[in-house]
Design a protein around this motif. Structure first.
Motif, short mmCIF file in Angstrom:
data_model
loop_
_atom_site.label_atom_id
_atom_site.label_comp_id
_atom_site.label_asym_id
_atom_site.label_seq_id
_atom_site.Cartn_x
_atom_site.Cartn_y
_atom_site.Cartn_z
N SER A 19 -0.67 -3.40 -6.87
CA SER A 19 -0.16 -2.32 -6.01
C SER A 19 -0.11 -0.97 -6.72
O SER A 19 0.55 -0.04 -6.25
CB SER A 19 1.24 -2.66 -5.45
N LEU A 56 -0.89 0.61 8.79
CA LEU A 56 -2.06 0.44 7.94
C LEU A 56 -3.21 -0.04 8.82
O LEU A 56 -3.04 -0.98 9.59
CB LEU A 56 -1.77 -0.60 6.83
N TYR A 79 2.06 2.87 2.66
CA TYR A 79 2.06 3.61 3.92
C TYR A 79 3.37 3.33 4.66
O TYR A 79 3.87 2.19 4.67
CB TYR A 79 0.87 3.23 4.78
N ASN A 139 -6.19 5.75 -0.09
CA ASN A 139 -5.69 5.33 -1.39
C ASN A 139 -6.50 4.17 -1.96
O ASN A 139 -6.84 3.22 -1.24
CB ASN A 139 -4.21 4.90 -1.29
N VAL A 164 -9.03 -1.62 5.35
CA VAL A 164 -9.14 -1.97 3.93
C VAL A 164 -10.62 -2.22 3.64
O VAL A 164 -11.33 -2.80 4.47
CB VAL A 164 -8.29 -3.22 3.59
N LEU A 167 -6.16 1.15 -4.61
CA LEU A 167 -5.11 0.41 -5.30
C LEU A 167 -5.68 -0.84 -5.95
O LEU A 167 -6.72 -1.36 -5.52
CB LEU A 167 -4.00 0.00 -4.32
N LYS A 191 0.94 -4.03 4.24
CA LYS A 191 0.54 -4.80 3.06
C LYS A 191 -0.88 -5.33 3.24
O LYS A 191 -1.34 -5.56 4.36
CB LYS A 191 1.50 -5.98 2.86
N ALA A 207 -5.47 -6.39 6.07
CA ALA A 207 -4.51 -5.28 6.17
C ALA A 207 -3.58 -5.56 7.34
O ALA A 207 -4.01 -5.65 8.49
CB ALA A 207 -5.25 -3.96 6.39
N THR A 242 0.81 -1.23 0.00
CA THR A 242 0.00 0.00 0.00
C THR A 242 0.84 1.28 0.00
O THR A 242 0.33 2.35 -0.31
CB THR A 242 -0.94 0.03 1.21
N THR A 285 -7.81 1.90 1.04
CA THR A 285 -7.03 1.70 2.26
C THR A 285 -6.85 3.03 2.99
O THR A 285 -6.89 4.10 2.38
CB THR A 285 -5.63 1.12 1.94
#
Length: 566
Positions: A346, A319, A315, A340, A322, A342, A559, A553, A313, A332
């Motif tokens: 990614s 995180l 960050y 964001n 999600v 995605l 990730k 998440a 992601t 996210t």
């Protein structure tokens, strides 16, 4: 009647169509009279076989060869699965292929078709007729069954009306009694003042007479009472009563009225009938048993869940949430003010900053594909990349949010003094429901902790991961407590640490066990089913897509891992 048949059903020659038939050509599959039969066999291009009509065989209608117009397909190529003529075979195109007689193939096919026909007519179609009849019967009973529900609602409404009317009448009686007491007090006060006024009038009249008479005796015997009358009679002050109506708690009123269980429509896989070969007697309609009702789930749990995709992601540190927009796109939010979007590769598709500049607490995708997020005291909606604050709270801070099957929003929140927590349901910006206490008036949720992720289950239960008390708290759609899950009972060494929570199409409840790096899967009644490990690292936020893929998440790796577990 057939145009070539008379009233006596005389069969005519297929060629001249006027003279009764007598013969049959088995090669050409036509009926002939005597004259036409002679002309027919005179054609030496074919080896005609003319027999008396009554001695004819059941001659198949050979298909014409599509490649050789003057030929019939009397053979069958097993590999190509098509009828072929002699010319096709001798041409070499079917060299090395298994060739069979088309009549043998036809016979086998005909036998199979006959079996299919018999099964369709005698077994399968009657079952469909029976099912259609059952549905029709159920439809015909709808009015009666729903009529009883409506009558019960009317009766309950009348009972509540009677109670309300009795309360209103009692209050009106109390008001009348107070009014009578008030009036009686005022009348008594009036009588006292009137009596004093009569005495004053008499004294005034006497004084006037004395002054007019100049009588020394009367003047010398006069005694003044002015001091007595300077002390005015007591003034009665009565404070009017007031009616202080309590704010009507609609939810409590609904609770008093009684709850209506949800309409549950479950489409079960139809029974598979055994083939005719497997059945030695006519089928009997099976009884509906408890075992049939509680059939296994449509999508069983995999023995070994597996990660199918991993999204980085971007960050830097943490995180948190999600939320699935589609099977291959997720929103996210993490440790800064940006949210964001995605894809599975990614790739950053969209990035939006919060209106306030604060870090969002949580995010959720609506049924229309818009994004909702909470921050500070606000609940915000992002539509076409435009941010609109739809709800601003006073005295409360919104925490986590989810979208429901009815497109409502469920929000967990904590009071500004951090003494209370609750779940609130919103339709648009209108509060529809507040869930805070159980039937004994005890708080359902802990007052501690700033994370209370939640999700609505398929059976409309509201599931909250109450991290600060290490429990998943589940209430029904009316807010009544169903159960609390505090971890697998056999695990006494590792404390349950629930964070994110989500539900799937099978009404499973999935919650992230943060410090133990795993996911718990529960059934809709809170029974533990299985762990998901999949090499997870500090799992936090959870969501599932429409195909029941799980997105996890990971807090510190930042990730998102997509996991197939069904």
């Amino acid at each position: 009647m057939h145009p070539r048949r008379s009233a006596q059903e005389v069969l005519l020659c297929d060629l001249c169509e006027t003279v009764p038939l007598q013969s049959h050509c088995e090669l050409c599959n036509i009926n002939l009279c005597v004259n036409c039969a002679g002309k027919h066999v005179s054609d030496s291009s074919k080896r005609h076989k003319v027999v008396p009509f009554l001695h004819r065989k059941s001659t198949p209608n050979y298909p014409k060869c599509p490649k050789h117009a003057d030929k019939q397909c009397e053979m069958y190529c097993e590999k190509c699965d098509i009828p072929v003529c002699i010319t096709c075979i001798t041409s070499g195109k079917h060299k090395g292929h298994d060739i069979s007689d088309v009549l043998e193939k036809l016979s086998a096919k005909a036998e199979s078709l006959q079996k299919d026909l018999e099964e369709l007519e005698s077994r399968i179609y009657p079952r469909y007729e029976e099912m259609a009849s059952d549905v029709q019967t159920e439809k015909s009973e709808l009015e009666t069954k729903y009529g009883k529900l409506t009558t019960a609602a009317d009766q309950q409404g009348e009972a509540l009306h009677r109670e309300v009317t009795a309360i209103v009448n009692q209050r009106k009686s109390d008001i009348q009694e107070m009014k009578n007491k008030h009036l009686s007090t005022l009348n008594k006060n009036t009588e006292e003042i009137t009596q004093k006024m009569a005495e004053l009038k008499q004294i005034i009249s006497d004084l006037k007479s004395i002054l007019k008479s100049n009588d020394v005796s009367l003047t010398s015997t006069y005694k003044s009472r002015n001091g007595e009358f300077r002390q005015l009679p007591p003034k009665v002050r009565v404070t009017l009563p007031s009616l202080s109506p309590q704010k009507i708690n609609t939810e409590k009123l609904r609770e008093m009225f009684g709850s209506l269980s949800p309409l549950s429509i479950n489409t079960e896989h139809g029974d598979t009938m055994k083939s005719a070969e497997a059945v030695s007697s006519p089928p009997v309609k099976p009884m509906k048993s408890a075992e049939a009702v509680s059939s296994p789930p449509v999508k069983p749990l995999l023995d070994e869940p597996r990660i199918t995709d991993t999204i980085d992601t971007g960050y830097r540190h943490r995180l948190y949430s999600v939320s699935c927009l589609s099977e291959d796109q997720v929103w996210t939010c993490g440790d800064n003010e940006t949210m964001n979007l995605l894809n599975l590769q990614s790739k950053l598709l969209t990035s939006i900053k919060t209106k306030s500049g604060d870090t969002p607490t949580d995010i959720a995708v609506t049924r229309d594909g818009d994004l909702v997020y909470t921050d500070s005291n606000n609940i915000n909606l992002i539509k076409n990349k435009q941010i609109q604050t739809v709800i601003t709270l006073q005295g409360w801070r919104p925490l986590n949010v989810c979208n429901t099957s009815s497109d409502d929003l469920l929000v967990t929140m904590i009071s500004d003094d951090r003494e209370q927590s609750k779940v609130v349901r919103y339709s648009g910006s209108t509060e529809k429901q507040s869930i805070q206490f159980d039937d004994q008036g005890r708080p359902l949720y802990s007052s501690g902790g700033l994370y209370k992720y939640l999700s609505e289950n398929r059976n409309l239960d509201i599931c909250v991961a109450d991290w600060s008390v290490s429990a998943v708290v589940v209430v029904n759609q009316s807010g009544k407590l169903r159960f609390r899950y505090t971890g697998h009972p056999s695990n006494t060494e590792q404390s349950f640490d629930p964070r994110g929570i989500t539900t799937d199409s099978q009404s499973h409840i999935l919650t992230a066990d943060y410090n133990n790096h795993r996911i718990h899967i529960l059934d809709q009644d809170g029974q533990f089913l299985r762990y998901i490990h999949c090499d997870l690292d500090t799992p936090w936020g959870l969501c599932v897509d429409i195909r029941d893929n799980l997105f996890v998440a990971e807090r510190f790796t930042a990730k998102v891992k997509k996991i197939q577990y069904l």
